[in-house]
Each structure stands twice: as C-alpha cells, then as structure tokens.
Write a protein that holds these residues in place. Structure first.
Motif, PDB file in Angstrom:
ATOM      1  N   THR A  62     -22.865  27.103  -2.901  1.00 35.45           N
ATOM      2  CA  THR A  62     -21.789  27.911  -3.472  1.00 35.45           C
ATOM      3  C   THR A  62     -22.423  28.610  -4.669  1.00 35.45           C
ATOM      4  O   THR A  62     -23.020  27.945  -5.524  1.00 35.45           O
ATOM      5  N   ALA A  63     -22.331  29.924  -4.732  1.00 35.80           N
ATOM      6  CA  ALA A  63     -22.907  30.652  -5.856  1.00 35.80           C
ATOM      7  C   ALA A  63     -21.779  31.101  -6.761  1.00 35.80           C
ATOM      8  O   ALA A  63     -20.672  31.406  -6.304  1.00 35.80           O
ATOM      9  N   VAL A  64     -22.044  31.102  -8.068  1.00 38.92           N
ATOM     10  CA  VAL A  64     -21.047  31.601  -9.005  1.00 38.92           C
ATOM     11  C   VAL A  64     -21.661  32.811  -9.705  1.00 38.92           C
ATOM     12  O   VAL A  64     -22.775  32.730 -10.231  1.00 38.92           O
ATOM     13  N   TRP A  97     -15.157  18.937  -2.085  1.00 42.95           N
ATOM     14  CA  TRP A  97     -15.773  18.614  -3.372  1.00 42.95           C
ATOM     15  C   TRP A  97     -14.956  19.260  -4.477  1.00 42.95           C
ATOM     16  O   TRP A  97     -14.508  20.402  -4.349  1.00 42.95           O
ATOM     17  N   ILE A  98     -14.791  18.520  -5.574  1.00 43.74           N
ATOM     18  CA  ILE A  98     -14.110  19.087  -6.746  1.00 43.74           C
ATOM     19  C   ILE A  98     -15.132  19.167  -7.871  1.00 43.74           C
ATOM     20  O   ILE A  98     -15.844  18.194  -8.159  1.00 43.74           O
ATOM     21  N   TRP A  99     -15.240  20.353  -8.442  1.00 44.60           N
ATOM     22  CA  TRP A  99     -16.213  20.613  -9.503  1.00 44.60           C
ATOM     23  C   TRP A  99     -15.467  20.980 -10.780  1.00 44.60           C
ATOM     24  O   TRP A  99     -14.483  21.712 -10.752  1.00 44.60           O
ATOM     25  N   GLU A 100     -15.989  20.496 -11.894  1.00 44.37           N
ATOM     26  CA  GLU A 100     -15.361  20.823 -13.172  1.00 44.37           C
ATOM     27  C   GLU A 100     -16.276  21.782 -13.921  1.00 44.37           C
ATOM     28  O   GLU A 100     -17.493  21.575 -13.970  1.00 44.37           O
ATOM     29  N   MET A 101     -15.660  22.837 -14.462  1.00 46.42           N
ATOM     30  CA  MET A 101     -16.477  23.798 -15.181  1.00 46.42           C
ATOM     31  C   MET A 101     -16.766  23.303 -16.592  1.00 46.42           C
ATOM     32  O   MET A 101     -15.862  22.875 -17.311  1.00 46.42           O
ATOM     33  N   GLN A 102     -18.027  23.371 -16.960  1.00 48.77           N
ATOM     34  CA  GLN A 102     -18.473  22.937 -18.286  1.00 48.77           C
ATOM     35  C   GLN A 102     -18.889  24.172 -19.075  1.00 48.77           C
ATOM     36  O   GLN A 102     -19.056  25.235 -18.495  1.00 48.77           O
ATOM     37  N   PHE A 159     -21.519  23.464 -13.831  1.00 49.64           N
ATOM     38  CA  PHE A 159     -20.486  22.834 -13.019  1.00 49.64           C
ATOM     39  C   PHE A 159     -20.884  21.422 -12.689  1.00 49.64           C
ATOM     40  O   PHE A 159     -22.019  21.167 -12.287  1.00 49.64           O
ATOM     41  N   GLU A 160     -19.952  20.513 -12.865  1.00 48.35           N
ATOM     42  CA  GLU A 160     -20.245  19.110 -12.578  1.00 48.35           C
ATOM     43  C   GLU A 160     -19.326  18.630 -11.470  1.00 48.35           C
ATOM     44  O   GLU A 160     -18.108  18.859 -11.507  1.00 48.35           O
TER      45      GLU A 160
END
Lengths: 157, 351
Positions: free
Chosen positions: B96-98, B141-146, B151-152
């Motif tokens: 996944t690219a951001v 998957w759940i990712w949290e933005m830091q 992303f974690e």
C-alpha cells in the motif's frame, strides 16, 4: 507441487474433421460456436502434448454463443475428477478468447457439471475476474498459459 | 431526494482517457471541489499507474499527474485521507503506498508492507487517524498514522475464510466493515479499553446475507444504513437497528437486513455507492449503471427501495467503480474495464 503427472494415461481421441466454410454461408462479423471452438480446440493440455479437443476436454457442443447479447459460455471436462490443472485450463480458455474475440463479449467458463471434485471452487475462481487478473500477473502461471496457447500453433496445420 | 415529475437522465459530462488498461477504482478528493479549489479525482489501473484528474475552470477535465514507477503490478484501489492531503493506493504487488499532495506534485511518502499477496482495498476513518487494508491473504490490517507520515500496524484481523474484497469505515464511528469472497460481511470494532479489535458481527448466508462473493459496501451519509453488492446479482440494504440495549456499547454490532434488491441485475455487481442525497448507484458486469432510492409512497411501514434509473451501455465493458462526488451530490464518476472514466450528472428533464 505433485511429483507425477495428474493423469499419466489420458485417453486421446481423434480430432474432428475440420470443416472449410464457404464465405457466403457465414456473415463475416458474426461469431458462432464453431468460431469459438476453432479458436480453442488446439490449446495444448498443460501436462500432455495433446490438444484439449484430442483429450475430449472440449467439444463444439460444449460452447454456446449468444451473438445478440454478446455472451459466450464454455463448459469443459477435465480428464480426471481431481485434476489440479482445471484452473490452468480455464485460464488458457479465458486468455485465448480475450485475444480472439471483441472485448464486449462476456465469457462464462465452467467445468461440466459432475466432472470435478471441486467443481464449485473451480468455477468460482474462473469467473472472478479479479482472481483471474491477479493469476495472469504471476509470471510462472502466465508462462504456463502461454506455452499451452502458443504450442497450439504447431497442431493446427 | 424529491423529483418534481419530470423524467430523469444520467447525462455524460466527460470521458477521461489515458489509462492503458482497465480502470479498477476511483476516488474523489474530499477537500476539492469547494472554496475555489477545483474538483479532483484519483483513478487506478491494471496499467500499474494512478492518475490524478482535475476539473479546469471551463468545466473540462485534465490529467494533472501520473503516479508511476512505484507499484509493480495492478493498482487495485485508492482512497484520499479526509484532509485531501494524502492518497493511499493498494496493489497486487502486496503493498500500500501513501502519497502526499504538495503543490501540483505527488510524492510517495510511505510504503506499507505486510500483506502476503494482492491488497484489494483501503479506507481511511473519518478522523484520518486510521487506515484499513484487506486482501487475498484473508486478513484485514488496521494501521495507525504516526507523526512524520509513519504508519504502524495496530491489528491484523483474521476471521474471513477467503479473499477480502473491500473494507470501509463507518462515517461516524470507528467501526469497520469488510466484505469478500467467502460471501460474508463482517463488522469490526475496538474493545472498550482500545487497541483490541474483534469481529462484532458476521452477516452471511445464514443471516439472510449474500450467496456469492460480496464485492463492495457503502454507508448512507449518517451511517444508519449500508448497502452491499454481490456476484449473487443482488444489492442488500442493512439497517443498524439500534435499540436502547445496543447503543450503550456503541459497537454497531446489530445490523439486520432491511431489503434485498433482486431481479434488477443479470451479471455481477462490482460497485455500489450511496450519495449524500440518498441515491444508491451500482456498477455492474453488464456495462450498466443503475440508480436506486428509497420508495416513499407505500402504505406499509417497512422501508423499501426502488429502481430510479438504468443507464445501459454506460461503458463499453464492465463498470468496476461508481462514486458520487461528495461536494456535488448529483455528479457521479464511473470507471470501467474499457480503460476510461466517465463523469455523469443526474438531471431532471422537464416533460
């Protein structure tokens, strides 16, 4: 990966005699079941040096074309009930039809009812275009499909 | 949405060409198309690129950027962050690219790895703090933005028994819905103490759910309802049915089937999207776009829906994605196997 061939002793049939079609008996642009059969009959089986027609995996009767609706339906019979090459054969059919017929044709590919132990699972995969697209991006699988399609040129003399 | 008695038309405003393979998905930039900022759309394709399109002052659309040389296989899905500054794209290459939008340029600022194979969908939650992805490896998957665009991964959700086709966050709550090849719809929420996600409800065949692959889901604007579409040729509308005992835990785990729209589609339905004004659009494998609305004129108490319009041959091939413009609720974008994107406007033509 199985060590031996799925079906070591396939039954090989004679090829059906090719019919030469008179030009005016068949409108140039209309697609009929023989056109479809001609495009796929010589696809080579993934495991044996024989065509799908010779192995009775396909026949003209297993194809339905609705020109008006733009639909092609093919059913094919894997040589054995537990054939793990069934999805590869299905992929070969999809690619060949995409190459030979206009893009507006909708194609449904299924195994002949009762001919495969995982019939539902195979049919579902073959008719999920996202799964098909991803499979065709897999270089190894794509190479196998290409081999089945291109060696058919050797058999269509 | 009220129609005054004229006849409805879905009129083609523009056709966007450029992709060299099928277009799988598109997404409207939620921060554009308002306050002088021109409307912007992202599209992704089997040609491995993402294209950004922008509406010009005269109303015609141009390609602003082509995001290439990042994904190495089909780009399957894209989603803008709520602020419109970031774009997430998912690919069959398992990443996944951001991308960050800075000026007229887009720069890849993060690559999320972890899925074992094709990543099929991505969704941002309403606050923009969480990202969800799903794929053929059957996980969500759940990712949290830091800070610093890091992303974690905070959770890997297992439960689907097959390929997961789409994920979508609820518009209000941090509740996630996933749908897939196992014919089911799953609702996921966090435990009271946070950071422990689990499946709070599964809507499958046994609960009057779909009988074949579920391709997409879309929430109504306030999140009270959602619509799912399937290979089984139906749309199903679900209601959150909150009763006093359920609202206390706020986990949105009591969805029930409201209505099934069957007999309207004769081939697989790949996409469904609910407009701010309550119009449901569907995109299907018969090249058509259909619009549905709630039926108000019935004597029964049970809500029902009706077909508003059917646009045959909307594209030359399968319609893969339909998305309403969040700022102009009568404008719809569609993407197709024919490699094009079309912008439509729903108009009432006086009789």
């Amino acid at each position: 990966m199985t060590l031996g061939l799925i079906n070591a002793n396939p039954v090989v049939h004679a090829k059906k005699e090719r019919v030469a079609r008179a030009e005016d008996s068949h409108a140039d642009d209309a697609v009929d079941r023989l056109d479809v059969f001609d495009s796929v009959r010589d696809i080579r089986d993934p495991e044996h040096p024989y065509s799908l027609e010779q192995l009775s995996v396909l026949s003209e009767e297993s194809i339905t074309v609705d020109e008006k609706l733009g639909r092609i339906q093919i059913t094919f019979t894997p040589t054995v009930q537990y054939c793990s090459m069934a999805t590869v054969i299905g992929l070969c059919l999809r690619v060949k039809l995409m190459q030979c017929f206009p893009p507006h044709f909708k194609v449904d590919i299924n195994v002949t009812p009762g001919s495969h132990a995982d019939e539902e699972s195979v049919n579902k995969q073959l008719n999920d275009k996202e799964r098909v697209a991803a499979a065709l991006e897999n270089p190894n699988l794509r190479q196998l499909v290409d081999e089945c399609l291109y060696s058919s040129e050797l058999y269509s003399l | 949405m009220d129609f005054l008695g004229g006849s409805l038309e879905l009129r083609e405003r523009q056709r966007l060409e450029g992709h060299t393979d099928r277009v799988w998905s598109l997404a409207w930039n939620p921060a554009a198309g308002v306050r002088g900022i021109p409307a912007m759309l992202a599209s992704c394709s089997g040609d491995k690129t993402v294209r950004i399109w922008q509406e010009g002052p005269s109303g015609s659309w141009d390609c602003l950027a082509v995001l290439e040389d990042t994904h190495t296989r089909t780009v399957r899905s894209c989603a803008w962050s709520p602020s419109g500054k970031l774009l997430a794209t998912t690919s069959f290459d398992a990443t996944t690219a951001v991308w960050e939008h800075v000026g007229g340029d887009f720069e890849c600022v993060a690559t999320l790895e972890g899925h074992e194979n094709e990543v099929k969908s991505v969704s941002w939650n309403t606050s923009g703090s969480l990202l969800a992805t799903c794929g053929r490896d059957k996980t969500v998957w759940i990712w949290e933005m830091q800070p610093g665009n890091e992303f974690e991964c905070v959770s890997v959700l297992q439960g689907h028994t097959q390929d997961v086709k789409m994920v979508q966050w609820h518009p209000v709550l941090d509740v996630l819905v996933s749908v897939g090849y196992d014919n089911s719809v799953k609702i996921w929420a966090e435990d009271g103490d946070g950071d422990d996600w689990h499946c709070v409800q599964t809507l499958n065949e046994a609960s009057s759910g779909h009988t074949s692959t579920v391709w997409a889901v879309s929430f109504s604007s306030n999140g009270d309802r959602m619509v799912t579409c399937s290979d089984d040729l139906t749309l199903k509308i679900w209601d959150a049915s909150s009763s006093p005992s359920e609202t206390s835990d706020n986990s949105c785990g009591s969805w029930r089937l409201l209505c099934t729209m069957s007999g309207y589609h004769d081939r697989a339905i790949f996409s469904v999207n609910w407009s701010r004004e309550g119009v449901i659009a569907s995109g299907a494998a018969d090249d058509a776009i259909r619009l549905f609305v709630e039926s108000k004129d019935n004597s029964v108490d049970v809500p029902s829906y009706k077909l508003l319009l059917r646009k045959d041959k909307a594209h030359d091939m399968d319609v893969n994605s339909v998305q309403w413009n969040p700022k102009e609720p009568k404008v719809l974008a569609s993407a197709s196997d024919d490699g094009t994107i079309k912008i439509w406007e729903l108009l009432e033509v006086p009789l």
